[in-house]
Design an enzyme around this catalytic site. Sequence first.
Site, PDB file in Angstrom:
ATOM      1  N   GLY A  12       0.790  -1.232   0.000  1.00  0.00           N
ATOM      2  CA  GLY A  12       0.000   0.000   0.000  1.00  0.00           C
ATOM      3  C   GLY A  12       0.816   1.271   0.000  1.00  0.00           C
ATOM      4  O   GLY A  12       0.319   2.328   0.407  1.00  0.00           O
ATOM      5  N   SER A  13       2.056   1.202  -0.502  1.00  0.00           N
ATOM      6  CA  SER A  13       2.830   2.452  -0.525  1.00  0.00           C
ATOM      7  C   SER A  13       2.204   3.450  -1.508  1.00  0.00           C
ATOM      8  O   SER A  13       2.221   4.657  -1.257  1.00  0.00           O
ATOM      9  CB  SER A  13       4.303   2.196  -0.847  1.00  0.00           C
ATOM     10  OG  SER A  13       4.477   1.748  -2.162  1.00  0.00           O
ATOM     11  N   ILE A  88     -11.278  -7.843 -11.552  1.00  0.00           N
ATOM     12  CA  ILE A  88     -12.514  -7.183 -11.106  1.00  0.00           C
ATOM     13  C   ILE A  88     -13.717  -7.867 -11.774  1.00  0.00           C
ATOM     14  O   ILE A  88     -13.778  -7.959 -13.004  1.00  0.00           O
ATOM     15  CB  ILE A  88     -12.510  -5.676 -11.469  1.00  0.00           C
ATOM     16  CG1 ILE A  88     -11.259  -4.995 -10.904  1.00  0.00           C
ATOM     17  CG2 ILE A  88     -13.776  -4.990 -10.971  1.00  0.00           C
ATOM     18  CD1 ILE A  88     -11.118  -5.013  -9.401  1.00  0.00           C
ATOM     19  N   HIS A 104      -0.232  -0.222 -13.513  1.00  0.00           N
ATOM     20  CA  HIS A 104       0.538  -1.428 -13.792  1.00  0.00           C
ATOM     21  C   HIS A 104       2.014  -1.040 -13.892  1.00  0.00           C
ATOM     22  O   HIS A 104       2.348  -0.052 -14.551  1.00  0.00           O
ATOM     23  CB  HIS A 104       0.063  -2.084 -15.090  1.00  0.00           C
ATOM     24  CG  HIS A 104       0.707  -3.417 -15.312  1.00  0.00           C
ATOM     25  ND1 HIS A 104       0.299  -4.544 -14.647  1.00  0.00           N
ATOM     26  CD2 HIS A 104       1.751  -3.782 -16.091  1.00  0.00           C
ATOM     27  CE1 HIS A 104       1.076  -5.557 -15.009  1.00  0.00           C
ATOM     28  NE2 HIS A 104       1.965  -5.122 -15.879  1.00  0.00           N
TER      29      HIS A 104
HETATM   30  C1  GAR Z   1       2.836  -1.361  -7.584  1.00  0.00           C
HETATM   31  O1  GAR Z   1       4.111  -1.291  -8.190  1.00  0.00           O
HETATM   32  C2  GAR Z   1       1.775  -1.556  -8.653  1.00  0.00           C
HETATM   33  O2  GAR Z   1       2.090  -0.967  -9.874  1.00  0.00           O
HETATM   34  C3  GAR Z   1       1.757  -3.050  -8.771  1.00  0.00           C
HETATM   35  O3  GAR Z   1       1.884  -3.521  -7.464  1.00  0.00           O
HETATM   36  C4  GAR Z   1       2.716  -2.607  -6.728  1.00  0.00           C
HETATM   37  C5  GAR Z   1       2.048  -2.343  -5.399  1.00  0.00           C
HETATM   38  O4  GAR Z   1       2.904  -1.640  -4.551  1.00  0.00           O
HETATM   39  N1  GAR Z   1       0.542  -3.514  -9.400  1.00  0.00           N
HETATM   40  C6  GAR Z   1       0.486  -4.598 -10.172  1.00  0.00           C
HETATM   41  O5  GAR Z   1       1.458  -5.303 -10.384  1.00  0.00           O
HETATM   42  C7  GAR Z   1      -0.883  -4.872 -10.780  1.00  0.00           C
HETATM   43  N2  GAR Z   1      -0.797  -5.858 -11.813  1.00  0.00           N
HETATM   44  P1  GAR Z   1       2.339  -0.909  -3.270  1.00  0.00           P
HETATM   45  O6  GAR Z   1       1.418  -1.909  -2.554  1.00  0.00           O
HETATM   46  O7  GAR Z   1       3.528  -0.573  -2.428  1.00  0.00           O
HETATM   47  O8  GAR Z   1       1.572   0.296  -3.735  1.00  0.00           O
END
Ligand code: GAR
Length: 187
Positions: A12-13, A88, A104
Site C-alpha cells: 500500500g505504498s 474485477i 501497472h
Molecule cells: C505497484 O508497483 C503496482 O504498480 C503493482 O503492485 C505494486 C504495489 O505496490 N501492481 C500490479 O502489479 C498490478 N498488476 P504498493 O502496494 O507498495 O503500492
Amino acid sequence: MKQIVILASGSGSNAENIITYFKENPQVTVSAVLTNKKTAKVLERCDRLEVPAFYFNKFAFQNSDAVVGVLKSLQPDLIVLAGFLWKIPTNIIEAFPNKIINIHPALLPKYGGKGMYGAKVHQAVKENAEKETGITIHYVNENYDEGAIIFQAKTAVEPSDDADKIADKVHQLEYEHFPKVIEKLLV
Ligand code: GAR
C-alpha cells in the site's frame, strides 16, 4: 468534494502516497480503502493515516453483490486499484463504467496479464534485457491489464540494474505521477 475509494492487496505504498497527496486538497478525499488480504500492510497504513479500511473475502468479491453494495454506498467518483491483484468481476465493472482505474508497473501491452504483478514484472523486464520500462495507468475492463490507456511514463533500465533497482525506479514514477493523473481525472 470528490471521493476516491482505493483497492489494494499488499504494502500500500501507493495508497499511502495518494492519501497523503490529497490531504492537501480540499476538493478530493480518499474516503476508504478496501483490501482482499487480512494481513496487508495497507491496513496498518490506514490506521496511522486515519482512513477507513475494510477487508473482504473472495466469496464476497466474486460470488455476491456484497462488495459492489459497499462500493455503491461509498458513492466514489473514482475507484483506484493500487496494487490490487484480483480480477474485477463484471458486477463491479458494470456498476462503475469508466470509473475504475489501475496502475501497472510496466509499459503495457508488454508484461501484462494474469500472473504479471509486482516483482514478477520487474524480473521479466530484467531477464529480457529491456532498455526501458515504466508505468501504465489505464481504465479497468473484464480482462487483466487491457482497458484503455490513460497515461504512461518511462524510465531507462541500465544493464547493471537488478530487479530490485528496476522496482525502485518504477515505484518512483508511480509516486510522482499516479496522484496527479487521478487529480486530472477528477478536478
Ligand atoms: C505497484 O508497483 C503496482 O504498480 C503493482 O503492485 C505494486 C504495489 O505496490 N501492481 C500490479 O502489479 C498490478 N498488476 P504498493 O502496494 O507498495 O503500492
